[in-house]
Design a protein around this motif. Structure first.
Motif, PDB file in Angstrom:
ATOM      1  N   PRO A 282       0.827  -1.223   0.000  1.00 16.91           N
ATOM      2  CA  PRO A 282       0.000   0.000   0.000  1.00 16.91           C
ATOM      3  C   PRO A 282       0.858   1.268   0.000  1.00 16.91           C
ATOM      4  O   PRO A 282       0.449   2.296  -0.506  1.00 16.91           O
ATOM      5  CB  PRO A 282      -0.819  -0.124   1.290  1.00 16.91           C
ATOM      6  N   ASP A 283       2.067   1.167   0.570  1.00 20.83           N
ATOM      7  CA  ASP A 283       2.917   2.363   0.681  1.00 20.83           C
ATOM      8  C   ASP A 283       4.276   2.066   0.039  1.00 20.83           C
ATOM      9  O   ASP A 283       5.252   1.769   0.734  1.00 20.83           O
ATOM     10  CB  ASP A 283       3.078   2.711   2.176  1.00 20.83           C
ATOM     11  N   PRO A 284       4.373   2.095  -1.308  1.00 19.03           N
ATOM     12  CA  PRO A 284       5.642   1.729  -1.953  1.00 19.03           C
ATOM     13  C   PRO A 284       6.744   2.738  -1.638  1.00 19.03           C
ATOM     14  O   PRO A 284       6.482   3.927  -1.399  1.00 19.03           O
ATOM     15  CB  PRO A 284       5.300   1.724  -3.446  1.00 19.03           C
ATOM     16  N   ALA A 285       7.975   2.252  -1.635  1.00 22.35           N
ATOM     17  CA  ALA A 285       9.122   3.127  -1.318  1.00 22.35           C
ATOM     18  C   ALA A 285       9.368   4.117  -2.436  1.00 22.35           C
ATOM     19  O   ALA A 285       9.985   5.162  -2.234  1.00 22.35           O
ATOM     20  CB  ALA A 285      10.369   2.262  -1.093  1.00 22.35           C
ATOM     21  N   PHE A 286       8.910   3.788  -3.648  1.00 25.65           N
ATOM     22  CA  PHE A 286       9.140   4.676  -4.794  1.00 25.65           C
ATOM     23  C   PHE A 286       7.923   4.590  -5.702  1.00 25.65           C
ATOM     24  O   PHE A 286       7.470   3.496  -6.034  1.00 25.65           O
ATOM     25  CB  PHE A 286      10.402   4.216  -5.545  1.00 25.65           C
ATOM     26  N   LYS A 287       7.375   5.737  -6.069  1.00 26.06           N
ATOM     27  CA  LYS A 287       6.172   5.738  -6.915  1.00 26.06           C
ATOM     28  C   LYS A 287       6.578   6.092  -8.345  1.00 26.06           C
ATOM     29  O   LYS A 287       7.310   7.047  -8.561  1.00 26.06           O
ATOM     30  CB  LYS A 287       5.161   6.741  -6.374  1.00 26.06           C
ATOM     31  N   TYR A 288       6.066   5.303  -9.290  1.00 27.35           N
ATOM     32  CA  TYR A 288       6.400   5.534 -10.703  1.00 27.35           C
ATOM     33  C   TYR A 288       5.240   6.226 -11.401  1.00 27.35           C
ATOM     34  O   TYR A 288       4.073   5.930 -11.127  1.00 27.35           O
ATOM     35  CB  TYR A 288       6.704   4.194 -11.393  1.00 27.35           C
ATOM     36  N   PRO A 289       5.542   7.118 -12.345  1.00 27.41           N
ATOM     37  CA  PRO A 289       4.459   7.853 -13.028  1.00 27.41           C
ATOM     38  C   PRO A 289       3.755   7.011 -14.090  1.00 27.41           C
ATOM     39  O   PRO A 289       2.860   7.491 -14.765  1.00 27.41           O
ATOM     40  CB  PRO A 289       5.201   9.024 -13.682  1.00 27.41           C
ATOM     41  N   PHE A 290       4.164   5.752 -14.263  1.00 27.65           N
ATOM     42  CA  PHE A 290       3.545   4.889 -15.281  1.00 27.65           C
ATOM     43  C   PHE A 290       3.182   3.553 -14.643  1.00 27.65           C
ATOM     44  O   PHE A 290       3.682   3.218 -13.570  1.00 27.65           O
ATOM     45  CB  PHE A 290       4.501   4.671 -16.458  1.00 27.65           C
ATOM     46  N   GLU A 291       2.324   2.807 -15.309  1.00 28.12           N
ATOM     47  CA  GLU A 291       1.917   1.492 -14.812  1.00 28.12           C
ATOM     48  C   GLU A 291       3.056   0.496 -15.039  1.00 28.12           C
ATOM     49  O   GLU A 291       3.599   0.395 -16.138  1.00 28.12           O
ATOM     50  CB  GLU A 291       0.652   1.040 -15.548  1.00 28.12           C
ATOM     51  N   LEU A 292       3.418  -0.240 -14.009  1.00 24.14           N
ATOM     52  CA  LEU A 292       4.549  -1.175 -14.118  1.00 24.14           C
ATOM     53  C   LEU A 292       4.140  -2.445 -14.865  1.00 24.14           C
ATOM     54  O   LEU A 292       2.988  -2.859 -14.827  1.00 24.14           O
ATOM     55  CB  LEU A 292       5.046  -1.562 -12.722  1.00 24.14           C
ATOM     56  N   ASP A 293       5.116  -3.079 -15.535  1.00 26.05           N
ATOM     57  CA  ASP A 293       4.888  -4.386 -16.163  1.00 26.05           C
ATOM     58  C   ASP A 293       4.809  -5.448 -15.073  1.00 26.05           C
ATOM     59  O   ASP A 293       5.276  -5.246 -13.954  1.00 26.05           O
ATOM     60  CB  ASP A 293       6.043  -4.731 -17.113  1.00 26.05           C
ATOM     61  N   VAL A 294       4.290  -6.623 -15.445  1.00 25.58           N
ATOM     62  CA  VAL A 294       4.123  -7.707 -14.463  1.00 25.58           C
ATOM     63  C   VAL A 294       5.482  -8.116 -13.886  1.00 25.58           C
ATOM     64  O   VAL A 294       5.625  -8.299 -12.674  1.00 25.58           O
ATOM     65  CB  VAL A 294       3.443  -8.940 -15.108  1.00 25.58           C
ATOM     66  N   PHE A 295       6.503  -8.229 -14.742  1.00 26.66           N
ATOM     67  CA  PHE A 295       7.798  -8.690 -14.230  1.00 26.66           C
ATOM     68  C   PHE A 295       8.388  -7.686 -13.242  1.00 26.66           C
ATOM     69  O   PHE A 295       9.033  -8.052 -12.259  1.00 26.66           O
ATOM     70  CB  PHE A 295       8.766  -9.010 -15.392  1.00 26.66           C
ATOM     71  N   GLN A 296       8.116  -6.390 -13.482  1.00 27.26           N
ATOM     72  CA  GLN A 296       8.620  -5.371 -12.544  1.00 27.26           C
ATOM     73  C   GLN A 296       7.884  -5.462 -11.206  1.00 27.26           C
ATOM     74  O   GLN A 296       8.502  -5.382 -10.140  1.00 27.26           O
ATOM     75  CB  GLN A 296       8.443  -3.972 -13.160  1.00 27.26           C
ATOM     76  N   LYS A 297       6.583  -5.688 -11.276  1.00 25.69           N
ATOM     77  CA  LYS A 297       5.800  -5.815 -10.029  1.00 25.69           C
ATOM     78  C   LYS A 297       6.262  -7.030  -9.222  1.00 25.69           C
ATOM     79  O   LYS A 297       6.437  -6.948  -8.000  1.00 25.69           O
ATOM     80  CB  LYS A 297       4.303  -5.943 -10.352  1.00 25.69           C
ATOM     81  N   GLN A 298       6.450  -8.153  -9.925  1.00 26.67           N
ATOM     82  CA  GLN A 298       6.892  -9.365  -9.218  1.00 26.67           C
ATOM     83  C   GLN A 298       8.250  -9.149  -8.562  1.00 26.67           C
ATOM     84  O   GLN A 298       8.479  -9.587  -7.434  1.00 26.67           O
ATOM     85  CB  GLN A 298       6.973 -10.547 -10.194  1.00 26.67           C
TER      86      GLN A 298
END
Length: 1184
Positions: A282-298
């Protein structure tokens, strides 16, 4: 007889072969029991931590030597210099650092109100630990000056996976277990991922650890749901019940785990979307301005769980996201991250990128050190290796190490550094590996997981964010100059239609060419410069019209890059606005150069090219120019960039189109086609994420269309697998030898090259075999059976000899001739034991030769193979009859007449020879004359004769006892084999290690016990060519030289190219060169004598003196424009060499300090200052 009495003197202390060895200054002694020579007093044996203290010369001798024999020491006019400057404050010698306190104060508080009641004294453990005697993280921090790089007298921190319990720890554990006397099994709980019992007494105080340690049940469950809450409790009984319930719930995965040994690499499924990502974080250490790919999320989910990951994805797929998240996490946790890259240029770029993102970023390369106290440090892998060996304090705070471009581990020269770093990292550091797609990512991760004893999550994706289309371009006839032939679609389909169209177009063009200019042979690979220019001119005009720029043109030769760019005189790809932008950027960037350096020929010619939108990028270009070109390219102002392969290595600069000038390159030994991995790495530069729908890759067919098979293999072949380049270096050996707790064999055993050693499975099997052995019934070796064991060994040897002879016979021409139709043979295989047969048919296949044989199944004979008998019959009838009787209708028919006749004949032979049929003798009958065969036949005879002499064969219980022996020996042999495989003796590099130790002993770097001597400690300071440099230092080769001459001489260690121009140098420098060559020759010959494969000539040939004059003149202050005229080496290479030379001079200065040669140290400092000037040491545009 009268016995004479000899009166012997009583034994004294001198007669006993004993002496004492004092272990350092700790007051411990060790007894040495080897005999000493007669009439020799006992020498004082001691092992002080840093060798024996220096002995002082006799004062009288020193005075004589200094003042009487060398008048220069006592100048007549300047008397002051002849006297030593003594310390101003003698008292400073009396101060010593305080010894650490052995106790501290603890506060006693009221448990209900928290009021302070009292102080109690508590004893502190491990207060004597320091960086000089311990690998533990509990040791005292060293002095602040050593906190960053460490010191070469420090111990490293204990590498993960090398833990061995001390005797004290083992005792302590067993005592605790004995103290607990309630029901068995209630105080211990199994954790699947550690496979060891954990004592709950030690966990009571911090029960949270137990909860953390439980393995995750499955993907997709939030961490809060996963953990089974264990409330704190006051009684052990309650705790026992709860743990029992817990272990019941966990039993299933545990049982599965026991079945097979643990897999350390865990492939992560990235096919299904990761929907609950934001719920789990819920509280990521770094927020990206774009939607992440599945491999990046994993990958981020794994980082949040503090796991190690291996991310393999194509260039520009977004691997940097993973690195950025780790840096953000460590800033959140107030720990540190180290980001390592293989290339200095890439380090500089990443520094700029991360600096703008995070701010708190530092850079450590060979010549630059910027904000080393930052939470994220960017460095080259070599620097991290030296920090690990030297016990840098940075390692304490380290949470992540990010290895970028891990496929660089395949580099023959530097790949070993990656392996050393991975092996040396301590347990608390998590690893992030970023790599291009590699076929064996799981195998590589399995190796890392096994040596680190922690799971590695493998996240691999072959999806490209921007798909690629591959075309062929055939040339500049009016018909084809605007035609690209599609060869490989973005979906991965290979189009043969496009290939043949290109071939036709090229044929037509070639025949027209032949008609107009007479028949000329167009060679397969070479084209003239004018043909090249025409092809490039038309192609680039065409791409520019189609808005396909920016273009990267990969050319595998630096001179070809320059020629291609220079030949495009009429090409202008920039607008007037872009021209002014390029001009102002150039002016601004070049202000940091001195006036003369701005007028260098390379800068002036490049300025003209850049204004027209053309750039060149290779190792011969000045570093500052390279950076200017990279920055202009990333801003889209350079439209066409002629680059060599290094541009694709790590510089993250995507283009719209990639063009291959050729698909052949020279790899140092010869020309070859590009490997699939190299092609994919370079082609991957095409396609900018968010800007292009597809990336275009074009292969030029200048002299003819390349072979379709070669193109297919290059485009669709598997990329190169990660392979170990592990090799032993003297620095590695010395660094490990100076730390008693680490052994070189441990490093070798953990290397990727020894990955095939599945020690875990072997150990398991060894314990099984030991249990089997102990459960077997004992052998009866009394009376007649006393020689049954030697009978077994003789039979075994006879069997091996027979098999060897049999193989030799079957591999020989005469042997195969003898095995023709009608030959009587004796068959031994799974179904038949010594069965008599006759060959009916021999297949014609020379590789897998088949023999169809008629065999009699009942009788048993002695184990012989091919007999001397031969008889005539009609084999076809037998085979036909057999085939007929295989059909269901004729299955019950009796065998035919031919079979009966042959069988009767065989039985008659068997009865006529009750002691066995004579075999064909390999030497006399088959005329095999090989030494091995003759020796084998003789040994065979001797062994057969021996068998008659054994008594055990007459024992009534022989068969039963022999079966027992055989069973026991089979188990024993397998056990011995496995014990060898898990021992150090089976290490591939062990032999070479002993050879290198011999070299070090001969040169006195280590003594016979393996203790590192002064020379060895000096060599530890030096990263490359350590033996040569240390020898030069100890032979005072550098002492008579001036600072600039020393720098010039040492340039041979960093310059690796061949030059055509002979340098003009001073006579003292020439003498120095001769000395260097002599020392190198001596070391080379010594290595050869000790068994190392490299010849002395090859060793000497590494050192090239082509830049001595250039460096000498540069150190004396000559401008760069003039020194560039002295050699045919390109400017960029000169600068790189001088920068690396500065690192060597620093190392020599450190080494001189260790030896105590302050004169040489200050000389190296002066040399370093002399070369650190102007364009060579201009700060990078990325870092300022």
């Amino acid at each position: 007889k009268q016995q004479q009495r000899l009166s012997l003197p009583r034994l004294g202390a001198d007669d006993l072969p004993l002496s004492l060895l004092e272990m350092g200054c700790s007051g411990r002694f060790e007894l040495i029991t080897h005999p000493l020579p007669k009439n020799r007093p006992l020498p004082p044996h001691s092992t002080l931590p840093h060798g024996l203290p220096p002995t002082c010369l006799d004062l009288k001798t020193e005075v004589e030597k200094r003042f009487l024999r060398d008048p220069a020491w006592l100048p007549v006019h300047d008397v002051d210099d002849a006297f030593h400057k003594f310390l101003k404050e003698v008292e400073s010698l009396l101060h010593c650092s305080l010894s650490p306190l052995h106790s501290g104060l603890s506060v006693v508080r009221d448990p209900t109100t928290g009021l302070l009641l009292d102080f109690t004294e508590v004893l502190l453990e491990d207060t004597a630990l320091s960086a000089k005697n311990s690998l533990s993280l509990q040791r005292q921090p060293g002095p602040p000056s050593e906190s960053l790089r460490g010191s070469n007298t420090n111990y490293p921190f204990l590498p993960a996976g090398m833990e061995e319990l001390t005797l004290e720890q083992i005792k302590k554990k067993s005592e605790l277990e004995e103290d607990i006397d309630f029901e068995k099994g209630w105080w211990s709980v199994w954790f699947c991922h550690t496979k060891s019992e954990v004592n709950l007494l030690s966990l009571l105080s911090t029960f949270d650890d137990v909860i953390d340690a439980l393995p995750e049940e499955k993907e997709g469950v939030s961490p809060k749901e996963e953990t089974v809450k264990l409330p704190r409790t006051n009684s052990l009984e309650e705790l026992g019940i709860k743990v029992l319930l817990l272990s019941e719930q966990k039993k299933k995965p545990q049982q599965e785990d026991k079945g097979d040994h643990k897999k350390w690499a865990v492939p992560v499924d990235i096919t299904s979307p990761c929907d609950d990502f934001y719920k789990r974080i819920p509280d990521p250490a770094f927020k990206y301005p774009f939607e992440l790919d599945v491999f990046q999320k994993q990958a981020i989910l794994r980082l949040e769980a503090h796991d190690s990951v291996f991310v393999a994805a194509h260039t520009s797929a977004g691997k940097t996201v993973v690195a950025e998240y780790a840096i953000a996490l460590s800033q959140k946790h107030m720990t540190r991250t180290i980001y390592t890259s293989p290339i200095k240029a890439l380090s500089n770029q990443k520094f700029r990128d991360f600096k703008t993102t995070f701010g708190d970023v530092g850079l450590l390369t060979g010549d630059v050190q910027l904000s080393p106290e930052s939470s994220c440090l960017i460095m080259t892998t070599e620097i991290l290796r030296s920090m690990l060996y030297n016990g840098s304090e940075v390692i304490r705070d380290l949470e992540w190490v990010i290895f970028d471009e891990v496929h660089y581990i395949n580099d023959a020269e530097r790949g070993v550094v990656w392996e050393e770093v991975l092996i040396m990292l301590p347990e608390h550091v998590s690893i992030i590996l970023l790599s291009a797609t590699v076929p064996n990512a799981v195998e590589f991760s399995e190796w890392i997981g096994r040596i680190k004893k922690r799971p590695i999550y493998v996240i691999s994706t072959v999806k490209r964010p921007v798909p690629l289309e591959h075309y062929l371009y055939t040339g500049n006839s009016t018909k084809t100059q605007k035609e690209l032939f599609l060869l490989l679609e973005s979906t991965g389909n290979f189009l043969t239609k496009g290939y043949y169209a290109a071939v036709e177009a090229k044929k037509e063009r070639t025949s027209k060419h032949a008609q107009s200019f007479g028949t000329k042979n167009v060679s397969q690979h070479n084209t003239t410069a004018s043909q090249d220019r025409a092809v490039w001119q038309t192609l680039l005009n065409y791409l520019s019209q189609r808005q396909q720029t920016p273009v990267v043109a990969f050319t595998f030769s630096r001179t070809r890059c320059d020629e291609n760019a220079r030949s495009l005189t009429s090409l202008d790809l920039t607008s007037s606005i872009e021209k002014s932008e390029i001009h102002s950027f150039l002016q601004k960037s070049l202000t940091r150069l001195r006036g003369g350096d701005r007028q260098l020929p390379q800068i002036l010619s490049m300025r003209d090219l850049l204004k027209r939108g053309i750039g060149v990028h290779h190792s011969g270009i000045l570093p500052i120019l390279k950076e200017i070109i990279e920055m202009l390219f990333s801003r889209g102002l350079v439209k066409v960039l002629f680059a060599t392969e290094t541009f694709a290595m790590g510089v993250n600069m995507p283009a719209r189109t990639v063009v291959f000038d050729s698909i052949r390159k020279h790899d140092g030994t010869g020309f070859r086609n590009l490997l699939p991995g190299e092609y994919i790495q370079m082609a991957g530069r095409a396609g900018r994420r968010g800007l292009d729908a597809t990336g275009t890759v074009i292969i030029l067919c200048k002299a003819g269309v390349h072979d379709m098979g070669e193109l297919h293999a290059m485009m669709l072949g598997k990329p190169t697998v990660l392979q170990s380049q592990f090799r032993l270096t003297y620095t590695m050996i010395l660094n490990l030898l100076r730390v008693e707790a680490l052994r070189v064999t441990d490093m070798m055993r953990r290397s990727f090259s020894e990955n095939h050693r599945d020690t875990q499975a072997h150990e398991k099997r060894i314990s099984e075999l030991r249990n089997t052995l102990s459960s077997l019934r004992p052998l009866d070796t009394e009376g007649q059976l006393s020689d049954i064991l030697s009978y077994y060994h003789t039979i075994t040897e006879l069997r091996i000899t027979t098999e060897t002879l049999q193989r030799a016979v079957l591999e020989s021409v005469n042997g195969l001739k003898a095995l023709s139709v009608g030959r009587v043979v004796i068959v031994n295989n799974g179904q038949h034991h010594n069965a008599l047969g006759v060959i009916l048919q021999v297949s014609n296949d020379a590789v897998n030769r088949m023999f169809t044989t008629l065999i009699i199944c009942e009788k048993a004979f002695h184990p012989i193979y091919s007999t001397s008998l031969f008889f005539c019959f009609i084999p076809e009838r037998i085979i036909d009859n057999y085939n007929k009787r295989q059909q269901p209708r004729f299955r019950l028919d009796p065998p035919g007449q031919a079979i009966s006749t042959a069988t009767q004949e065989l039985l008659r032979l068997a009865e006529a020879n009750p002691n066995g049929i004579t075999t064909l003798d390999p030497v006399n009958d088959l005329h095999l004359k090989g030494v091995d065969v003759v020796e084998g036949v003789m040994r065979h005879r001797v062994l057969q004769d021996c068998l008659k002499d054994f008594h055990c064969i007459h024992s009534p219980t022989f068969t039963e006892q022999f079966a027992r022996v055989q069973e026991r020996m089979c188990v024993q042999e397998e056990l011995d084999k496995l014990l060898f495989l898990v021992s150090d003796q089976s290490l591939t590099l062990l032999h070479e290690y002993h050879q290198r130790i011999k070299v070090l002993e001969a040169l006195q770097y280590v003594d016979s016990t393996g203790a590192v001597q002064l020379k060895g400690r000096v060599a530890c300071q030096i990263s490359s060519h350590e033996l040569l440099l240390t020898e030069l230092l100890f032979e005072n080769t550098l002492s008579p030289l001036a600072p600039e001459e020393s720098a010039a001489l040492l340039s041979c260690l960093v310059f690796t190219q061949n030059t055509q121009i002979d340098p003009h140098i001073t006579s003292t420098l020439q003498e120095g060169i001769n000395q260097v060559l002599n020392v190198a020759q001596r070391i080379g010959e010594l290595q050869r004598d000790c068994g190392i494969a490299q010849t002395a000539e090859d060793f000497v040939a590494q050192f090239k003196f082509g830049l001595t004059e250039v460096v000498y003149c540069w150190a004396r202050g000559m401008p760069f424009a003039e020194i560039a005229q002295l050699t045919d080496v390109q400017e960029g290479t000169i600068i790189r060499c001088i920068q690396r030379l500065d690192e060597v001079l620093k190392e020599v200065r450190q080494a001189a300090r260790i030896v105590g040669d302050s004169v040489l140290g200050s000389k190296m400092e002066r040399a370093s200052l002399a070369i650190r000037r102007d364009i060579v040491f201009t700060a990078s545009l990325y870092t300022h």
